[in-house]
Design an enzyme around this catalytic site. Structure first.
Site, PDB file in Angstrom:
ATOM      1  N   SER A   1      -8.382  -9.319   6.770  1.00  0.00           N
ATOM      2  CA  SER A   1      -8.300 -10.194   5.600  1.00  0.00           C
ATOM      3  C   SER A   1      -8.481 -11.664   5.974  1.00  0.00           C
ATOM      4  O   SER A   1      -8.118 -12.556   5.213  1.00  0.00           O
ATOM      5  CB  SER A   1      -6.955  -9.996   4.893  1.00  0.00           C
TER       6      SER A   1
ATOM      7  N   ASN B   1      -2.609  -4.819   9.510  1.00  0.00           N
ATOM      8  CA  ASN B   1      -3.664  -4.579  10.498  1.00  0.00           C
ATOM      9  C   ASN B   1      -3.738  -5.700  11.526  1.00  0.00           C
ATOM     10  O   ASN B   1      -4.074  -5.467  12.682  1.00  0.00           O
ATOM     11  CB  ASN B   1      -5.009  -4.343   9.803  1.00  0.00           C
TER      12      ASN B   1
ATOM     13  N   CYS C   1      -8.616   3.261   7.961  1.00  0.00           N
ATOM     14  CA  CYS C   1      -9.943   2.832   7.522  1.00  0.00           C
ATOM     15  C   CYS C   1     -10.836   2.445   8.694  1.00  0.00           C
ATOM     16  O   CYS C   1     -10.366   2.115   9.787  1.00  0.00           O
ATOM     17  CB  CYS C   1      -9.832   1.701   6.505  1.00  0.00           C
TER      18      CYS C   1
ATOM     19  N   GLU D   1       0.828  -1.209   0.000  1.00  0.00           N
ATOM     20  CA  GLU D   1       0.000   0.000   0.000  1.00  0.00           C
ATOM     21  C   GLU D   1       0.859   1.255   0.000  1.00  0.00           C
ATOM     22  O   GLU D   1       0.561   2.228  -0.710  1.00  0.00           O
ATOM     23  CB  GLU D   1      -0.938   0.014   1.208  1.00  0.00           C
TER      24      GLU D   1
END
Length: 336
Positions: A293, A250, A220, A150
């Site tokens: 995920s 994350n 997010c 990212e």
């Protein structure tokens, strides 16, 4: 569609369960956990591409940072490559949920690849912010982890005016001219620890008093709310188990958040069989969460394994409700 938005509830709720009277052992199951809307979209994008075009479908990097998801898709005919140039001329290629730089898209176009962008819309939002602030003459301090897909994709949208801040210790290494730069703003990777990011921002503002805040938060909703859910149970836990892969930013952050919020110990596992029985010595309460995920089947496996050790009373502690859904890339949407 599987993703849902998280709206913080006025009061935390939980399914009520009492520890086993025989053992006193208990599991606190953090909610929300697991798949976010961006991951749902990315995985479904690959699955729809397989249905539409047949195997093989090429994916640059891992579609999401989870070993189980990647292995399952590979069994269905997905070929994961490091760079677009590794795919054959004219092949169908999906870009991962983490987003890519313009250079990667140019590389794909040079090989006439049929590219489908599965970037999370929240990552794309940050890309657009970088492009906008670059165009307005800002220098951007981008808070993120060096080498993360990212970060590479985002910084590729402004190579000359974006400067990576990978932790407080990296601040002294920033270019000296930034001290006199009036147009200076910070942005961040979407999957960071909220608390750690704001600590870095506070340190940056000591060095750069002119540093401006972005118009909206880049971390997010799923990342933030999973951290809140872990904080809600961590202090009650002798042990926290986070299900997720080591390359999942994350997921790693959830382990850190658990320890900072009072969990006595915390571990990251991909699969239930990785749980070490020695971790359970003297443990009465275990907290469980999973990264954005991670499919729920992996959490179920962990619960089943722990039940075998007497942890069969489960209390789900819910701090938010999820309702967001992201549309698939236009090329894969059903015809109306």
């Amino acid at each position: 569609m599987f993703g849902q938005r998280l709206d913080t509830l006025g009061a935390m709720s939980s399914s009520v369960s009492s520890p086993s009277p025989e053992t006193g052992k208990k599991i606190l199951l953090a909610a929300p956990r697991g798949y976010c809307a961006g991951v749902d979209r990315a995985v479904e994008t690959v699955e729809r591409a397989l249905e539409e075009y047949g195997a093989p479908i090429y994916v640059r990097k891992e579609i999401v940072h989870n070993r189980y998801v990647v292995d399952t898709l590979a069994e269905k005919g997905v070929i994961f490559v490091e760079e677009a140039s590794e795919a054959p001329e004219g092949a169908h290629m999906v870009f991962s949920a983490h987003g890519v730089s313009p250079a990667v898209k140019e590389e794909a176009a040079a090989k006439n690849l049929q590219a489908i962008d599965a970037a999370c819309p929240l990552v794309t939002k940050v890309h657009n912010e970088v492009k906008r602030f670059d165009k307005q003459g800002f220098h951007i301090l981008f808070i993120g982890h060096e080498g993360h897909e990212e970060v590479e994709g985002t910084m590729g949208h402004s190579l000359d005016r974006t400067h990576l801040v990978d932790g407080i210790e990296s601040i002294p290494g920033l270019p000296a001219f930034l001290a006199d730069e009036p147009n200076l703003i910070w942005l961040s990777q979407t999957t960071l620890s909220v608390d750690e990011t704001m600590e870095i921002v506070r340190e940056l503002k000591k060095v750069y008093p002119q540093l401006q805040d972005p118009p909206s938060d880049d971390i997010c909703y799923a990342t933030q709310n999973r951290q809140v859910a872990v904080k809600a149970i961590a202090e009650r836990c002798d042990l926290m188990i986070v299900v997720g892969s080591t390359n999942s930013s994350n997921s790693v952050r959830l382990v850190e958040v658990a320890l900072q919020a009072g969990a006595k110990n915390a571990y990251l596992v991909d699969y239930a069989h990785q749980i070490d029985e020695a971790w359970l010595d003297g443990v009465q309460t275990i907290g469980i969460s999973s990264g954005a995920s991670v499919p729920e089947i992996l959490v179920t496996g962990v619960l089943e394994r722990l039940a075998g050790y007497g942890f069969d009373d489960v209390e789900e502690v819910t701090t938010a409700a999820e309702k967001i859904v992201f549309a698939l890339p236009r090329v894969l949407r059903p015809a109306r």
